[in-house]
Motif scaffolding. Structure first.
Motif, short mmCIF file in Angstrom:
data_model
loop_
_atom_site.label_atom_id
_atom_site.label_comp_id
_atom_site.label_asym_id
_atom_site.label_seq_id
_atom_site.Cartn_x
_atom_site.Cartn_y
_atom_site.Cartn_z
N MET A 1 0.85 -1.20 0.00
CA MET A 1 0.00 0.00 0.00
C MET A 1 0.88 1.24 0.00
O MET A 1 1.75 1.41 0.86
N MET A 2 0.68 2.13 -0.97
CA MET A 2 1.44 3.37 -1.05
C MET A 2 0.77 4.44 -0.18
O MET A 2 -0.44 4.60 -0.21
N GLN A 3 1.58 5.12 0.62
CA GLN A 3 1.05 6.16 1.49
C GLN A 3 1.72 7.50 1.20
O GLN A 3 2.94 7.56 0.97
N GLU A 4 0.93 8.55 1.22
CA GLU A 4 1.41 9.90 0.94
C GLU A 4 1.73 10.59 2.27
O GLU A 4 0.89 10.65 3.16
N ILE A 5 2.93 11.12 2.37
CA ILE A 5 3.40 11.75 3.59
C ILE A 5 3.73 13.21 3.32
O ILE A 5 4.55 13.52 2.44
N GLU A 6 3.09 14.11 4.04
CA GLU A 6 3.46 15.54 3.94
C GLU A 6 4.56 15.82 4.95
O GLU A 6 4.44 15.47 6.12
N PHE A 7 5.63 16.48 4.50
CA PHE A 7 6.80 16.65 5.36
C PHE A 7 7.41 18.03 5.21
O PHE A 7 7.16 18.75 4.23
N ILE A 8 8.25 18.37 6.20
CA ILE A 8 9.15 19.52 6.12
C ILE A 8 10.54 19.00 6.49
O ILE A 8 10.69 18.22 7.42
N LYS A 9 11.54 19.43 5.74
CA LYS A 9 12.92 19.00 6.02
C LYS A 9 13.72 20.21 6.50
O LYS A 9 13.64 21.29 5.92
N LEU A 19 10.22 16.44 9.73
CA LEU A 19 9.00 16.41 10.55
C LEU A 19 7.82 16.12 9.65
O LEU A 19 7.68 16.70 8.57
N VAL A 20 6.96 15.21 10.10
CA VAL A 20 5.79 14.78 9.33
C VAL A 20 4.58 15.57 9.78
O VAL A 20 4.27 15.65 10.98
N LYS A 21 3.87 16.16 8.81
CA LYS A 21 2.69 16.97 9.10
C LYS A 21 1.40 16.16 9.07
O LYS A 21 0.44 16.48 9.79
N THR A 22 1.33 15.14 8.22
CA THR A 22 0.11 14.35 8.10
C THR A 22 -0.10 13.49 9.34
O THR A 22 0.85 13.17 10.05
N PHE A 80 9.65 26.05 12.45
CA PHE A 80 8.51 25.91 11.54
C PHE A 80 7.32 26.72 12.02
O PHE A 80 6.65 27.40 11.23
N ILE A 81 7.04 26.65 13.32
CA ILE A 81 5.92 27.43 13.87
C ILE A 81 6.19 28.92 13.72
O ILE A 81 5.30 29.70 13.35
N ILE A 267 15.12 25.93 7.03
CA ILE A 267 14.07 25.11 6.42
C ILE A 267 14.46 24.90 4.97
O ILE A 267 14.54 25.86 4.20
N VAL A 268 14.73 23.65 4.59
CA VAL A 268 15.33 23.41 3.27
C VAL A 268 14.36 22.80 2.26
O VAL A 268 14.61 22.89 1.05
N ALA A 269 13.28 22.17 2.71
CA ALA A 269 12.33 21.58 1.76
C ALA A 269 11.00 21.33 2.44
O ALA A 269 10.93 21.12 3.65
N GLU A 270 9.95 21.36 1.63
CA GLU A 270 8.61 21.02 2.11
C GLU A 270 7.84 20.41 0.96
O GLU A 270 7.91 20.90 -0.17
#
Length: 284
Positions: A1-9, A19-22, A80-81, A267-270
């Motif tokens: 099962m493929m899962q989509e993860i929203e992240f910030i690096k 850090l995972v947002k989802t 991030f906040i 913050i390098v990627a999102e």
């Protein structure tokens, strides 16, 4: 099962942190973290999950995949906040966080410095510090053990890092893990001549043993160790492979009363990552 993860690096002293947002089930955290940390995915050193806070007055909650406390991940969340508040250059804000590995509320002051975030943060105080002798590869080593609620750090005063010291430190980390039931074992090699810290972090639940280029909790432990050793307050830079952090430890009436670390976070990627999750076998 493929899962989509929203992240910030993030890049806190080259200790690459995701850090995972989802929202996910906690029992999925370890699997998600292991896949995200892989070279074939986001190539990070640690993964945390942003959760809703449970206490009134706190801004957010951080749950690390292995249940450990992570100073750089805390500073990353605070950055991030702060970025979400559209913090103007040279302005500061204070972020309060609930974090795994400690019952204490973590307070972080964040300043926008030309698009980077300078973080000054309290970290948990050790519950106990003592010297112990460990036998590694037939050699007796005098190590200072620093205990926390769910972690233990070992400070080893050494010279310049070499392959033999690396191997012994990794063996020591495994030996410590066999003796203590904790979420994290840190072996902190400290070069007295250069003042450089080489942190090895072992998270047993993730089977992750990594020589970090910058370690926030390790910086705090080194500050606690130096204050305990000198029986005095200390404030000094801590050189690490990825750059420099700063630690300040307050010592009063024979005890450590506060430990603060300071470092810079970028913050390098999102975006989104796509990972293959393990599907449970259906028995019927």
């Amino acid at each position: 099962m493929m899962q989509e993860i929203e992240f910030i690096k993030f890049n806190p002293t080259e200790n690459m942190t995701v850090l995972v947002k989802t929202k996910h089930f906690m029992e999925e955290y370890e699997d998600i973290a292991a896949k995200i940390m892989a070279y074939s995915c986001l190539n990070a050193e640690q993964v945390g999950f942003i959760e809703e806070p449970q206490m009134t007055g706190t801004d957010s909650r951080l749950q690390m995949a292995g249940g450990e406390f992570c100073g750089n991940a805390c500073m990353s969340l605070a950055a991030f906040i702060a970025s979400g508040k559209m913090l103007s250059p040279d302005c500061s804000t204070t972020i309060l966080m609930e974090v795994s590995g400690t019952d204490e509320i973590v307070r972080c002051n964040v300043k926008n410095v030309m698009g980077l975030y300078r973080c000054n943060m309290t970290v948990p105080k050790p519950t106990k510090i003592e010297k112990q002798t460990w036998v590694v590869e037939g050699e007796e080593l005098l190590i200072t053990m620093i205990y926390y609620q769910e972690a233990v750090h070992a400070v080893w005063e050494t010279g310049e890092l070499n392959p033999s010291l690396r191997r012994k430190a990794e063996t020591l980390a495994q030996s410590i893990n066999s003796s203590y039931e904790v979420n994290l074992v840190g072996v902190l090699l400290y070069d007295l001549e250069t003042g450089e810290l080489s942190p090895l972090i072992y998270v047993p639940d993730l089977n992750s043993m990594m020589w970090e280029r910058g370690c926030g909790s390790g910086t705090g432990s080194l500050g606690a160790y130096l204050a305990w050793k000198q029986q005095a307050c200390i404030s000094q830079p801590v050189k690490q492979p990825g750059g420099e952090m700063h630690v300040k430890t307050e010592w009063n009436a024979g005890a450590i009363t506060e430990v603060k670390i300071e470092g810079t976070v970028g913050i390098v990627a999102e975006g989104k990552a796509f990972i293959q999750m393990i599907e449970e076998e259906v028995v019927g």
